[in-house]
Scaffold this motif. Structure first.
Motif, PDB file in Angstrom:
ATOM      1  N   TYR A 164       0.832  -1.203   0.000  1.00 48.10           N
ATOM      2  CA  TYR A 164       0.000   0.000   0.000  1.00 48.10           C
ATOM      3  C   TYR A 164       0.871   1.260   0.000  1.00 48.10           C
ATOM      4  O   TYR A 164       1.919   1.301   0.656  1.00 48.10           O
ATOM      5  N   ASN A 165       0.402   2.257  -0.706  1.00 47.49           N
ATOM      6  CA  ASN A 165       1.023   3.570  -0.694  1.00 47.49           C
ATOM      7  C   ASN A 165       0.164   4.500   0.164  1.00 47.49           C
ATOM      8  O   ASN A 165      -0.996   4.762  -0.164  1.00 47.49           O
ATOM      9  N   PHE A 166       0.710   4.972   1.248  1.00 49.97           N
ATOM     10  CA  PHE A 166      -0.035   5.840   2.161  1.00 49.97           C
ATOM     11  C   PHE A 166       0.902   6.924   2.674  1.00 49.97           C
ATOM     12  O   PHE A 166       2.128   6.795   2.617  1.00 49.97           O
ATOM     13  N   LYS A 167       0.311   7.967   3.197  1.00 53.00           N
ATOM     14  CA  LYS A 167       1.087   9.083   3.711  1.00 53.00           C
ATOM     15  C   LYS A 167       1.873   8.645   4.946  1.00 53.00           C
ATOM     16  O   LYS A 167       1.325   8.060   5.869  1.00 53.00           O
ATOM     17  N   GLY A 168       3.154   8.948   4.956  1.00 51.18           N
ATOM     18  CA  GLY A 168       4.006   8.550   6.073  1.00 51.18           C
ATOM     19  C   GLY A 168       4.548   7.139   5.953  1.00 51.18           C
ATOM     20  O   GLY A 168       5.036   6.579   6.935  1.00 51.18           O
ATOM     21  N   LYS A 169       4.483   6.549   4.750  1.00 44.90           N
ATOM     22  CA  LYS A 169       4.969   5.174   4.558  1.00 44.90           C
ATOM     23  C   LYS A 169       6.462   5.064   4.834  1.00 44.90           C
ATOM     24  O   LYS A 169       6.909   4.165   5.554  1.00 44.90           O
ATOM     25  N   ASN A 170       7.243   5.968   4.266  1.00 43.68           N
ATOM     26  CA  ASN A 170       8.689   5.934   4.482  1.00 43.68           C
ATOM     27  C   ASN A 170       9.043   6.179   5.947  1.00 43.68           C
ATOM     28  O   ASN A 170       9.976   5.559   6.491  1.00 43.68           O
ATOM     29  N   PHE A 171       8.301   7.080   6.595  1.00 44.88           N
ATOM     30  CA  PHE A 171       8.557   7.355   8.010  1.00 44.88           C
ATOM     31  C   PHE A 171       8.261   6.122   8.856  1.00 44.88           C
ATOM     32  O   PHE A 171       9.026   5.784   9.776  1.00 44.88           O
ATOM     33  N   ALA A 172       7.153   5.431   8.563  1.00 39.49           N
ATOM     34  CA  ALA A 172       6.808   4.221   9.303  1.00 39.49           C
ATOM     35  C   ALA A 172       7.863   3.140   9.105  1.00 39.49           C
ATOM     36  O   ALA A 172       8.275   2.470  10.064  1.00 39.49           O
ATOM     37  N   PHE A 173       8.323   2.988   7.866  1.00 32.69           N
ATOM     38  CA  PHE A 173       9.331   1.971   7.564  1.00 32.69           C
ATOM     39  C   PHE A 173      10.643   2.263   8.290  1.00 32.69           C
ATOM     40  O   PHE A 173      11.232   1.375   8.930  1.00 32.69           O
ATOM     41  N   LYS A 174      11.082   3.507   8.242  1.00 28.62           N
ATOM     42  CA  LYS A 174      12.336   3.871   8.899  1.00 28.62           C
ATOM     43  C   LYS A 174      12.211   3.827  10.422  1.00 28.62           C
ATOM     44  O   LYS A 174      13.178   3.496  11.117  1.00 28.62           O
ATOM     45  N   SER A 175      11.037   4.134  10.940  1.00 30.38           N
ATOM     46  CA  SER A 175      10.833   4.068  12.399  1.00 30.38           C
ATOM     47  C   SER A 175      10.950   2.636  12.895  1.00 30.38           C
ATOM     48  O   SER A 175      11.539   2.371  13.949  1.00 30.38           O
ATOM     49  N   ILE A 176      10.388   1.699  12.133  1.00 29.26           N
ATOM     50  CA  ILE A 176      10.492   0.285  12.519  1.00 29.26           C
ATOM     51  C   ILE A 176      11.940  -0.168  12.478  1.00 29.26           C
ATOM     52  O   ILE A 176      12.406  -0.903  13.363  1.00 29.26           O
ATOM     53  N   LEU A 177      12.682   0.284  11.474  1.00 26.97           N
ATOM     54  CA  LEU A 177      14.093  -0.096  11.378  1.00 26.97           C
ATOM     55  C   LEU A 177      14.913   0.516  12.511  1.00 26.97           C
ATOM     56  O   LEU A 177      15.874  -0.098  12.995  1.00 26.97           O
ATOM     57  N   MET A 178      14.549   1.711  12.948  1.00 25.65           N
ATOM     58  CA  MET A 178      15.273   2.352  14.046  1.00 25.65           C
ATOM     59  C   MET A 178      15.110   1.578  15.349  1.00 25.65           C
ATOM     60  O   MET A 178      16.024   1.536  16.178  1.00 25.65           O
ATOM     61  N   ILE A 179      13.937   0.953  15.513  1.00 31.24           N
ATOM     62  CA  ILE A 179      13.704   0.163  16.729  1.00 31.24           C
ATOM     63  C   ILE A 179      14.660  -1.017  16.799  1.00 31.24           C
ATOM     64  O   ILE A 179      15.029  -1.474  17.890  1.00 31.24           O
ATOM     65  N   MET A 180      15.099  -1.516  15.630  1.00 32.50           N
ATOM     66  CA  MET A 180      16.048  -2.625  15.601  1.00 32.50           C
ATOM     67  C   MET A 180      17.361  -2.264  16.289  1.00 32.50           C
ATOM     68  O   MET A 180      18.084  -3.155  16.766  1.00 32.50           O
TER      69      MET A 180
END
Length: 276
Positions: A97-113
């Motif tokens: 899905y393409n939604f607003k804030g997609k890149n931010f959500a993806f990078k936020s999940i990676l930062m939790i790693m």
């Protein structure tokens, strides 16, 4: 020259296999020896105390090994199922899905790693206390739903094995999104799910840090806690035969899980990427 190189590679591989299997050989041999025999040093020959060690372990009221084995199998299975399913679902949502804030959500999940588990332990324990999950087995597998590492692996796997055209064709045929994910995506992702299920199962099975902080009741303890409890016993009650027998029993479920899922891993390696 090529023959020499080939045989050299074979010798190196054989040596690596021997070094990898040697600890398992020592474990099985010591599980058949008594405590006094183990103290004498290494022996390549098995002993005659396998049944005796097993009986002592099962009769030890302070170490309910069968209950701990059930707890570990249950918790590890739930972790493997929840981690892989919800991580795959999250990866599917971010990937498809393409939604607003997609890149931010993806990078936020990676930062939790990048955040070690130990850094969030205090807040994690307070959260469990608020929800009343202290000294509860569910505290060991419900938080496993949030697994950034598994999400990232699933996302990468979808990029190489899940074409957009297949999902779009299913939508045109009238299949709803939940059905697409459960019937099509999960089927195509079987090799990746099998790999992460093994890793999640093994990680939960070997986890000592969280259960030691959360679990207090004897009947809810897992295998790693029982092994540590046996090793920390006082000198007069310490029995290395029981310790090795416990470890020997503990690796059996891991071998079963690997044998059941290894064919999916091999299939995943043999299959190439699906291209548009």
């Amino acid at each position: 020259m090529k023959t020499i190189i080939r045989y050299t590679v074979y010798l190196i591989l054989i040596a690596l296999v021997v070094f990898s299997l040697f600890p398992f050989f020592v474990l099985i041999i010591n599980a058949t020896r008594a405590h006094s025999e183990i103290q004498k040093g290494f022996s390549a020959l098995p002993g005659l105390s396998f049944v005796s060690n097993l009986r002592k372990l099962l009769a030890n009221d302070n170490v309910p090994i069968l209950r701990a084995l059930f707890n570990s199998v249950f918790v590890s299975t739930m972790c493997a199922v929840l981690t892989t399913y919800f991580s795959a679902m999250t990866a599917y949502g971010v990937y498809m899905y393409n939604f607003k804030g997609k890149n931010f959500a993806f990078k936020s999940i990676l930062m939790i790693m990048m955040i070690p588990t130990q850094c969030s332990t205090l807040g994690f324990l307070k959260l469990l206390n608020v929800f009343g999950l202290m000294d509860n087995l569910s505290a060991l597998y419900i938080p496993a739903i949030a697994a950034p590492v598994v999400f990232f692996y699933m996302y990468q796997a979808m990029q190489s094995t899940l074409p957009f055209s297949i999902v779009e064709a299913a939508r045109i045929d009238g299949c709803h999104e939940v059905g697409i994910f459960n019937r099509i995506v999960l089927h195509m992702m079987k090799p990746a799910i099998a790999v992460q299920a093994i890793f999640s199962f093994v990680g939960s099975w070997n986890n000592y840090f969280v259960p030691a902080l959360v679990i207090n009741s004897k009947e809810k303890k897992t295998i790693p806690i029982m092994i540590a409890q046996l090793r920390s016993a006082d000198y007069q009650k310490f029995d290395m035969g029981q310790v090795y027998m416990t470890i020997c029993i503990a690796i059996v479920p891991l071998m079963i899980v690997y044998l059941c899922l290894s064919r999916f891993i091999i299939k995943g390696v043999s299959l190439g990427a699906v291209k548009e």
